[in-house]
Motif scaffolding. Structure first.
Motif, PDB file in Angstrom:
ATOM      1  N   ILE A 239      -7.799  -6.221   7.402  1.00 43.40           N
ATOM      2  CA  ILE A 239      -7.066  -5.031   7.848  1.00 43.40           C
ATOM      3  C   ILE A 239      -5.629  -4.982   7.325  1.00 43.40           C
ATOM      4  N   PRO A 240      -4.850  -6.065   7.420  1.00 46.62           N
ATOM      5  CA  PRO A 240      -3.460  -5.954   6.925  1.00 46.62           C
ATOM      6  C   PRO A 240      -3.398  -5.650   5.431  1.00 46.62           C
ATOM      7  N   VAL A 241      -4.347  -6.159   4.663  1.00 50.20           N
ATOM      8  CA  VAL A 241      -4.377  -5.885   3.226  1.00 50.20           C
ATOM      9  C   VAL A 241      -4.750  -4.421   2.975  1.00 50.20           C
ATOM     10  N   LEU A 242      -5.729  -3.923   3.724  1.00 50.10           N
ATOM     11  CA  LEU A 242      -6.097  -2.511   3.589  1.00 50.10           C
ATOM     12  C   LEU A 242      -4.889  -1.618   3.824  1.00 50.10           C
ATOM     13  N   GLN A 243      -4.093  -1.960   4.820  1.00 50.31           N
ATOM     14  CA  GLN A 243      -2.962  -1.115   5.191  1.00 50.31           C
ATOM     15  C   GLN A 243      -1.945  -0.958   4.054  1.00 50.31           C
ATOM     16  N   LEU A 244      -1.750  -1.981   3.278  1.00 44.72           N
ATOM     17  CA  LEU A 244      -0.710  -1.915   2.241  1.00 44.72           C
ATOM     18  C   LEU A 244      -1.258  -1.682   0.836  1.00 44.72           C
ATOM     19  N   SER A 245      -2.590  -1.620   0.695  1.00 43.21           N
ATOM     20  CA  SER A 245      -3.194  -1.561  -0.634  1.00 43.21           C
ATOM     21  C   SER A 245      -2.844  -0.296  -1.404  1.00 43.21           C
ATOM     22  N   GLY A 246      -2.731   0.848  -0.718  1.00 43.86           N
ATOM     23  CA  GLY A 246      -2.409   2.089  -1.407  1.00 43.86           C
ATOM     24  C   GLY A 246      -1.053   2.034  -2.080  1.00 43.86           C
ATOM     25  N   ARG A 247      -0.079   1.474  -1.385  1.00 47.10           N
ATOM     26  CA  ARG A 247       1.264   1.366  -1.961  1.00 47.10           C
ATOM     27  C   ARG A 247       1.292   0.354  -3.104  1.00 47.10           C
ATOM     28  N   VAL A 248       0.484  -0.696  -2.986  1.00 48.93           N
ATOM     29  CA  VAL A 248       0.402  -1.667  -4.080  1.00 48.93           C
ATOM     30  C   VAL A 248      -0.219  -1.016  -5.307  1.00 48.93           C
ATOM     31  N   ALA A 249      -1.290  -0.246  -5.111  1.00 46.59           N
ATOM     32  CA  ALA A 249      -1.938   0.432  -6.236  1.00 46.59           C
ATOM     33  C   ALA A 249      -0.970   1.364  -6.944  1.00 46.59           C
ATOM     34  N   GLU A 250      -0.201   2.105  -6.168  1.00 43.02           N
ATOM     35  CA  GLU A 250       0.762   3.036  -6.747  1.00 43.02           C
ATOM     36  C   GLU A 250       1.862   2.286  -7.498  1.00 43.02           C
ATOM     37  N   TYR A 251       2.342   1.196  -6.911  1.00 47.96           N
ATOM     38  CA  TYR A 251       3.399   0.401  -7.546  1.00 47.96           C
ATOM     39  C   TYR A 251       2.912  -0.178  -8.877  1.00 47.96           C
ATOM     40  N   LEU A 252       1.707  -0.745  -8.884  1.00 46.66           N
ATOM     41  CA  LEU A 252       1.180  -1.352 -10.102  1.00 46.66           C
ATOM     42  C   LEU A 252       0.998  -0.323 -11.211  1.00 46.66           C
ATOM     43  N   ALA A 253       0.640   0.887 -10.827  1.00 43.77           N
ATOM     44  CA  ALA A 253       0.433   1.936 -11.828  1.00 43.77           C
ATOM     45  C   ALA A 253       1.742   2.403 -12.441  1.00 43.77           C
ATOM     46  N   LYS A 254       2.821   2.323 -11.672  1.00 42.45           N
ATOM     47  CA  LYS A 254       4.106   2.850 -12.130  1.00 42.45           C
ATOM     48  C   LYS A 254       5.044   1.784 -12.682  1.00 42.45           C
ATOM     49  N   ALA A 255       4.891   0.546 -12.248  1.00 45.60           N
ATOM     50  CA  ALA A 255       5.851  -0.505 -12.600  1.00 45.60           C
ATOM     51  C   ALA A 255       5.603  -1.045 -14.006  1.00 45.60           C
ATOM     52  N   ALA A 256       6.653  -1.609 -14.581  1.00 43.46           N
ATOM     53  CA  ALA A 256       6.539  -2.226 -15.902  1.00 43.46           C
ATOM     54  C   ALA A 256       5.693  -3.491 -15.826  1.00 43.46           C
ATOM     55  N   SER A 257       5.793  -4.219 -14.701  1.00 40.62           N
ATOM     56  CA  SER A 257       5.014  -5.435 -14.510  1.00 40.62           C
ATOM     57  C   SER A 257       3.588  -5.076 -14.094  1.00 40.62           C
TER      58      SER A 257
END
Length: 412
Positions: A239-257
């Motif tokens: 559950i805690p991972v599900l909660q933050l996964s959307g923001r992680v996906a967005e960050y990975l798509a936009k970030a240089a790293s």
């Protein structure tokens, strides 16, 4: 003469919209690509259907939607969802604030919605994929093409969902291009409420480990969640991972790293002083035991093996009075387990889609500003909430608002 409304998509939002409009006196046709209405409903909440949450708040939705969500929830909130369920003959109960049908079965909700559609005389047509919506001119309504058939309508509600669950629900984001063709903008989409993937070679075996923990994403300020975490050889979930996964996906798509670091604390309820006291108790009794024997007393065995491997210590080596400081350092790692995350799971594994039709292009009635008479409901819009009944609440909220507005506006 009753006005004609077409609802595309027979998920929670679409069925709610169809029922709401029909109860207002509109003649409604409900089109669905699947052979069964409400297929995703039957799978929600591990088959129990978490309908909504008593702790309903606009802050529980993505930042782009939260400013508008307060107004939407004032019009149709958690209490309204419970009342709507009661009107279908579904009795609910609260489990620590999480609202479920008292039957404990998601099929209860699915069947009740289908039964109400039949009772109201809503025309339900399965196997129809929305292809095109053509405005016929002011006051002339719309021509709707779906899988080769053509329909006429005074208003159209699009509730065909996002990209999540394409194999299980056939939800493949069909209507993003339709919304664009009608002048609406669509924000970038990402999988959300899903797991995080890691290529770290020392993670526990495929069966994994379940532990209560706090997880923080180091690169994203303020992104931290607590709950039961699952670690497997492929990454982390729960559950805690599900909660933050959307923001992680967005960050990975936009970030240089192309990666982020998940930092896990297996003792989040301990203050620094409590943790130091615990360490002293453990180290005072450690001499003569192997490192893994000591660590097995404070956490899961596989976590201990992983931490010792990262510290370069043989798990079967013996602790003596000269290695107590080393043991203390090893135990410190339980508050700072670092896992490299390269990606999130794909849409097939995700529960909802982050992104969609921009709320900036929709009125407070969820009517398109660029094509009046067309409404957007459910996951197709750029709204995603936390796990815990928030996304089904949005489905019912948006379905009710769009269904009511379409019927009232076009019943003149």
């Amino acid at each position: 003469m009753n006005k004609k409304i077409i609802v595309a998509g027979a998920g929670a939002a679409g069925m709610c919209a169809a029922i709401t409009a029909a109860r207002q006196g509109a003649f409604v046709t409900l089109l669905e690509k699947n052979d069964i209405a409400g297929k995703k409903i039957s799978m929600t909440g591990n088959g129990r259907c978490n309908l909504t949450n008593e702790a309903m708040s606009a802050s529980c939705y993505n930042s782009g939607a939260s400013k508008r969500m307060e107004g939407f929830l004032e019009r149709f909130g958690a209490d309204d969802t419970v009342s709507f369920m009661n009107s279908l003959g579904v009795i609910t109960q609260s489990e620590e604030g999480y609202i479920y049908p008292i039957s404990g079965q998601a099929t209860t909700v699915q069947n009740a919605l289908i039964d109400e559609i039949k009772r109201l005389g809503i025309e339900y047509i399965s196997g129809r994929q929305l292809k095109k919506i053509t405005p016929l001119g002011q006051g002339m309504g719309f021509e709707v093409k779906a899988s080769g058939d053509v329909y006429k309508a005074d208003a159209v509600i699009i509730a065909t969902g996002g990209l999540s669950g394409p194999k299980s629900t056939m939800s493949t984001g069909d209507s993003y291009y339709i919304a664009k063709s009608l002048g609406m903008s669509v924000t970038n989409t990402y999988p959300a409420l899903t797991s995080l993937l890691s290529s770290d070679k020392d993670l526990p075996s495929a069966y994994g480990v379940r532990m209560m923990a706090n997880i923080t994403i180091e690169e994203i300020e303020g992104l931290s969640e607590y709950g039961e975490l699952q670690l497997t050889s492929k990454g982390i979930s729960g559950i805690p991972v599900l909660q933050l996964s959307g923001r992680v996906a967005e960050y990975l798509a936009k970030a240089a790293s192309n990666k982020v670091t998940a930092v896990i604390d297996f003792f989040p309820s301990y203050s620094d002083l409590d943790f130091e006291n615990m360490k002293k108790e453990i180290t005072d009794l450690a001499c003569g035991k192997s490192y893994i024997q000591v660590l097995d007393g404070i956490c899961n065995h596989l976590i201990g093996v992983m931490i010792l491997g990262r510290c370069g210590i043989d798990k079967d080596s013996i602790v003596d009075k000269n290695s107590l400081d080393k043991l203390s350092h090893v135990i410190d790692n339980y508050r700072n387990v670092r896992i490299s995350i390269q990606a999130v799971s794909d849409y097939a594994s995700s529960q909802v889609t982050r992104g969609g039709v921009s709320l900036d292009d929709l009125t407070d009635d969820l009517e398109s500003k660029t094509c009046p008479g067309v409404y957007i409901a459910g996951e197709l819009a750029d709204v995603d909430g936390r796990c815990g009944g928030y996304n089904l609440q949005w489905a019912f909220t948006s379905g009710s608002i769009a269904g009511c507005a379409a019927a009232k506006t076009y019943m003149d």
